[in-house]
Write a protein that holds these residues in place. Structure first.
Motif: not given
Lengths: 319, 352
Positions: A167-178, A249-253, A261-263
């Motif tokens: 549910p959280a990860g790079l893809l939603p972050a990319c869409v939001i930034l777009t 983005i699901g802030g992860t280490a 995946g989260p990043a």
């Protein structure tokens, strides 16, 4: 605009009129102030980062650790996250935004163009924290339940589209930034397209060119420099956005090569961890991230300046 | 000329507005000397966990003493940073100061002033409230070793409960959080694997799962995705009616996560170590009904400050009269030994 003869050079120093003098003073101070702020900010960031720079050195840039417990810090995964999200956002947003701007300036009837333009600009006015909230509640779950499984089953052979939906990860972050980049690029592109002289376009139409040929042959070449600037401003926005990205983005280490995946990104890690940093070296490492981000933005801007300059010269040279 | 005439009033009006706003911000803002001639008003910042309690204390204390308390719920980490820079009169944190933080904070006194718990909440279609879990299983879930809800490790603890094969998605706080501290402190005590690979702090490097910002972000992630599990402040879980797990304590019981179980954990405290930090997680077996993830929340104040008298008065109120609001907000009352320690420490403010 640049085809017009340059206006007469302003009267050279010393200035005689008191009004001129005041304007020189105020404008000069403002310009100096901007530079001063930038310099102070850079100095401060690097000063704060110094303990981390001296402890980790250049290895910080490609080290993958981020562990506040063992005090091992590195930026590679965050640089990856920043690069992927910003580039994907710009790649997705620019065609959309340029097409929208073309529609508004060249195709749409005036009565439709005004409200559409207002709405596009309104998109830029949505606070990023609200977009992020929408990202958590709506976009993330929808992507994880419907889009990511489908992408995984069709494009899963590419590492970027493999792995379990999340549910959280790079893809939603990319869409939001777009969504954030589109209105910026669209607004600037529109302004740039409006500067294309009507006589050039009329000339092309008179020669029997189609709409598409006018766009491709006259509007776009004339606007190349301005469009580049628009893209870079959009990229700057994507690079630096922290709040909305942190939310989705699901802030992860842990490192995931997959978009699902989260990043985490440089800006988002700074936003989420600076206040609660548990050790001095963590604070310094976060400042190190800020320094890297600063360098990124600087390189992007200087690079854009060079590109814009070259395009301008080439266009002027051709005519 | 006409153009100039039209913009001059606009600019003047704009400038006047900015000045007015600035004046309002300064006049009404925290720390303003003019608004607080007697020096009795206090500004604090920090923990969101303790905020409901402070929002009750603010009006009550003000009506009793006339002093104003202003509190910003900016998170435990922010509270520590704010009191370190002395931009507030007191900071509040759910995790005790780390060594580095104590060093940079200078001479401060750390006082446990509220008692609460961190819950394990989950959202799984087909599983009702109060699933039973143990510390080791919880550790394995957050280490990624137990990956589906029908894993035998979970099934063994919950005979008769039908468990779906849903994938487990752990959700954790990506910002610094007192809840993360309590959660990782507990898992470090109970699981050697957790201790050696992850450790405990307000921020750790979680090996799996997704991060979310603040309690609200974690709750949203829980609500949005099937199969999620997370740790959250007890008041957040109860007030939002989230499903929460019962954790097995050292005595082998699964006490409900309510005030009696928190008090039972706090009752195991016999003395307070120097520095004031008390860990309540995984209390020893004789405490048969103790919840294993109870926690103190701390107030952190400078040992000497111009507001020392006001601070002594307010903290004394918080640990005595102020505790009457605790139960309704899912906080447990402070145990006697802690209250005595707090009184001692409070008396030291401004005299150390």
């Amino acid at each position: 605009m640049a085809r017009l003869p340059l206006p007469a050079r302003r009267r050279s120093w010393p200035v005689r009129h008191p009004g001129d003098l005041a304007m020189h003073g105020i404008a000069g101070l403002a310009a100096a102030g901007t530079i001063l702020v930038l310099v102070l900010l850079t100095v401060q960031v690097f000063r704060q980062a110094r303990p981390a720079i001296s402890r980790f050195g250049a290895a910080f840039v490609w080290s993958t650790d981020w562990n506040p417990v063992t005090n091992a810090f590195g930026a590679r995964d965050l640089i990856w996250g920043t690069a992927v999200t910003s580039l994907a956002a710009v790649l997705a947003a620019v065609p959309l935004a340029v097409a929208a701007a073309l529609f508004l300036t060249e195709l749409a009837p005036a009565r439709a163009a005004a409200p559409i333009r207002t709405l596009v600009e309104l998109l830029a006015a949505i606070p990023s924290v609200v977009l992020g909230l929408w990202g958590i509640l709506v976009l993330g779950p929808v992507l994880a339940q419907h889009v990511e499984p489908w992408l995984g089953s069709t494009l899963g052979f590419i590492p970027l589209f493999s792995g379990a939906p999340s549910p959280a990860g790079l893809l939603p972050a990319c869409v939001i930034l777009t969504i954030m980049v589109v209105p910026i690029v669209a607004a600037i592109s529109r302004e740039v397209f409006l500067t294309v002289p009507a006589d050039l376009k009329d000339g092309a139409y008179a020669l029997g060119a189609t709409r598409w040929e006018v766009v491709r042959g006259v509007v776009l070449p004339h606007s190349a420099a301005g469009l580049t600037a628009a893209v870079i401003l959009g990229l700057g926005r994507a690079l630096g956005e922290a709040i909305a990205v942190t939310q989705v983005i699901g802030g992860t280490a842990a490192f995931h090569a997959s978009l699902f995946g989260p990043a985490d990104t440089l800006a988002s890690r700074i936003a989420s961890q600076y206040q609660g940093a548990v050790s001095d070296i963590q604070i310094a490492s976060i400042a190190f991230l800020a320094a890297i981000l600063l360098v990124f933005s600087l390189v992007a801007n200087v690079g854009a300046g060079l590109v814009v300059g070259r395009l301008q010269r080439r266009r002027l040279g051709v005519r | 000329m006409t153009r100039i005439r039209t913009w001059i009033p606009a600019v003047t009006a704009g400038a006047a507005l900015v000045l007015a706003l600035a004046a309002a911000a300064c006049g009404g803002g925290p720390g303003s000397a003019a608004a607080d001639p007697a020096g009795t008003s206090l500004n604090g910042a920090g923990s969101t966990l303790v905020y409901p309690l402070l929002s009750q204390w603010e009006p009550d204390y003000s009506s009793k003493t006339g002093a104003t308390i202003t509190y910003g719920a900016i998170g435990s980490g922010g509270g520590i940073a704010a009191v370190t820079s002395r931009s507030v009169d007191f900071g509040a944190s759910d995790a005790p100061l780390t060594d580095d933080q104590r060093r940079s904070a200078g001479d401060v006194i750390q006082i446990p002033w509220a008692l609460a718990a961190t819950d394990v909440a989950y959202h799984v279609k087909g599983i009702g409230n109060k699933l039973k879990l143990t510390g080791p299983v919880l550790a394995d879930i957050f280490l990624g070793k137990v990956a589906t809800w029908d894993d035998p490790a979970i099934a063994r603890l919950n005979p008769g409960v039908h468990l779906p094969a849903t994938k487990i998605t752990p959700v954790y706080r990506s910002d610094a959080s007192g809840d993360t501290y309590v959660f990782t402190d507990y898992l470090s005590k109970i699981s050697p694997a957790w201790k050696s690979t992850v450790g405990s702090a307000v921020q750790v490097s979680f090996p799996t799962g997704v991060g979310a910002e603040h309690n609200s972000g974690v709750a949203a992630a829980l609500a949005g995705t099937d199969g999620t599990i997370a740790y959250l402040a007890i008041s957040y879980v109860l007030q939002n009616s989230l499903d929460y797990a019962l954790l097995r304590n050292a005595a082998g019981n699964y006490p409900d996560v309510r005030i009696p179980a928190i008090s039972a954990a706090a009752a195991t405290v016999k003395s307070i170590p120097a520095g004031g930090a008390v860990s309540l997680t995984n209390p020893p077996a004789p405490a048969a009904d103790a919840y294993p993830m109870a926690t103190f929340s701390y107030v952190i104040v400078p040992a000497s400050s111009p507001k020392a008298t006001a601070l002594r008065k307010f903290i004394t109120y918080a640990i005595t009269d102020g505790q009457q609001f605790a139960a309704a907000l899912d906080f447990a009352p402070l145990p006697e030994v802690v209250r005595r320690y707090d009184e001692q420490q409070t008396a030291l403010i401004g005299r150390g």
